[in-house]
Scaffold this motif. Structure first.
Motif, mmCIF file in Angstrom:
data_model
loop_
_atom_site.group_PDB
_atom_site.id
_atom_site.type_symbol
_atom_site.label_atom_id
_atom_site.label_comp_id
_atom_site.label_asym_id
_atom_site.label_seq_id
_atom_site.Cartn_x
_atom_site.Cartn_y
_atom_site.Cartn_z
ATOM 1 N N ARG A 80 3.751 -8.502 8.804
ATOM 2 C CA ARG A 80 3.534 -9.954 8.682
ATOM 3 C C ARG A 80 2.492 -10.267 7.623
ATOM 4 O O ARG A 80 2.305 -11.424 7.278
ATOM 5 C CB ARG A 80 3.144 -10.532 10.042
ATOM 6 N N ASN A 81 1.838 -9.237 7.091
ATOM 7 C CA ASN A 81 0.838 -9.426 6.036
ATOM 8 C C ASN A 81 0.943 -8.283 5.020
ATOM 9 O O ASN A 81 0.023 -7.479 4.875
ATOM 10 C CB ASN A 81 -0.568 -9.523 6.629
ATOM 11 N N PRO A 82 2.073 -8.212 4.287
ATOM 12 C CA PRO A 82 2.282 -7.088 3.365
ATOM 13 C C PRO A 82 1.250 -6.985 2.250
ATOM 14 O O PRO A 82 1.027 -5.894 1.718
ATOM 15 C CB PRO A 82 3.685 -7.352 2.801
ATOM 16 N N ASP A 83 0.616 -8.087 1.890
ATOM 17 C CA ASP A 83 -0.403 -8.036 0.837
ATOM 18 C C ASP A 83 -1.594 -7.171 1.233
ATOM 19 O O ASP A 83 -2.347 -6.722 0.369
ATOM 20 C CB ASP A 83 -0.884 -9.442 0.475
ATOM 21 N N SER A 84 -1.758 -6.908 2.537
ATOM 22 C CA SER A 84 -2.875 -6.083 3.008
ATOM 23 C C SER A 84 -2.601 -4.588 2.861
ATOM 24 O O SER A 84 -3.517 -3.771 2.995
ATOM 25 C CB SER A 84 -3.167 -6.389 4.478
ATOM 26 N N ILE A 85 -1.350 -4.212 2.606
ATOM 27 C CA ILE A 85 -1.008 -2.793 2.494
ATOM 28 C C ILE A 85 -1.562 -2.254 1.184
ATOM 29 O O ILE A 85 -1.237 -2.738 0.112
ATOM 30 C CB ILE A 85 0.514 -2.582 2.557
ATOM 31 N N ASP A 86 -2.416 -1.262 1.305
ATOM 32 C CA ASP A 86 -3.019 -0.628 0.132
ATOM 33 C C ASP A 86 -2.868 0.871 0.323
ATOM 34 O O ASP A 86 -3.481 1.458 1.226
ATOM 35 C CB ASP A 86 -4.490 -1.026 0.027
ATOM 36 N N ASP A 87 -2.047 1.498 -0.507
ATOM 37 C CA ASP A 87 -1.769 2.916 -0.306
ATOM 38 C C ASP A 87 -2.982 3.817 -0.534
ATOM 39 O O ASP A 87 -2.928 5.009 -0.298
ATOM 40 C CB ASP A 87 -0.576 3.384 -1.142
ATOM 41 N N ARG A 88 -4.096 3.237 -0.947
ATOM 42 C CA ARG A 88 -5.334 4.020 -1.055
ATOM 43 C C ARG A 88 -6.076 4.079 0.272
ATOM 44 O O ARG A 88 -6.990 4.871 0.444
ATOM 45 C CB ARG A 88 -6.243 3.428 -2.127
ATOM 46 N N VAL A 113 -12.765 6.127 0.858
ATOM 47 C CA VAL A 113 -14.031 6.607 0.313
ATOM 48 C C VAL A 113 -15.197 6.308 1.246
ATOM 49 O O VAL A 113 -15.977 7.188 1.599
ATOM 50 C CB VAL A 113 -14.289 6.002 -1.086
ATOM 51 N N ASN A 114 -15.318 5.050 1.664
ATOM 52 C CA ASN A 114 -16.479 4.628 2.448
ATOM 53 C C ASN A 114 -16.298 4.734 3.958
ATOM 54 O O ASN A 114 -17.275 4.713 4.694
ATOM 55 C CB ASN A 114 -16.844 3.181 2.102
ATOM 56 N N GLY A 115 -15.058 4.814 4.421
ATOM 57 C CA GLY A 115 -14.808 4.909 5.857
ATOM 58 C C GLY A 115 -14.922 3.592 6.598
ATOM 59 O O GLY A 115 -14.919 3.567 7.822
ATOM 60 N N PHE A 116 -15.003 2.485 5.874
ATOM 61 C CA PHE A 116 -15.113 1.169 6.504
ATOM 62 C C PHE A 116 -13.734 0.599 6.792
ATOM 63 O O PHE A 116 -12.776 0.852 6.058
ATOM 64 C CB PHE A 116 -15.861 0.188 5.593
#
Length: 136
Positions: A80-88, A113-116
């Motif tokens: 429902r929020n595909p813009d949030s998908i970040d393969d990193r 990297v940061n674990g957040f």
């Protein structure tokens, strides 16, 4: 959702109505990757849950969808929020159904990297895409 129907239709070269998609619009890199993955496949009946064995076949397509390979079937969840998908990002899945992945499960995105916590994906139905049988 309407955008995804137009994308899936365009991916199979069956787009007949200019109302569904702008012919001059550029596909994003994620949309191009998904179209290539689904080339030669047709969509089946969406499901609320799919059986999964671990998460090794679950992939992120940046800004577009999650995919899960099961044999010859590619399951696509546009979320429902595909813009949030970040393969990193790393996906952390809280499953409520054991060996199944369902639209009610929670997918947290964690910065590699940061674990957040960098976001939460809200799953939608899973659409199966199967290869077209060209023999016959």
């Amino acid at each position: 959702m309407f955008k995804h129907i137009a994308l899936a239709t365009a991916a199979f070269g069956m787009l007949s109505s200019p109302v569904l998609a702008d012919e001059n619009a550029q596909m994003t890199r994620g949309e191009e990757k998904l179209a290539k993955l689904l080339d030669g496949r047709v969509a089946g009946e969406p499901q609320s849950c799919i059986r999964t064995l671990g998460s090794r076949n679950l992939s992120q397509i940046d800004g577009t969808a999650l995919t899960y390979r099961d044999g010859d079937t590619v399951w696509v969840n546009y979320t429902r929020n595909p813009d949030s998908i970040d393969d990193r990002d790393i996906m952390v899945i809280d499953r409520f159904s054991g060996s199944s992945l369902c639209r009610t499960d929670q997918v947290k995105l964690v910065d590699r990297v940061n674990g957040f916590l960098s976001g939460i994906l809200l799953l939608d139905e899973f659409v199966p895409y199967k290869k077209i049988d060209t023999e016959g």
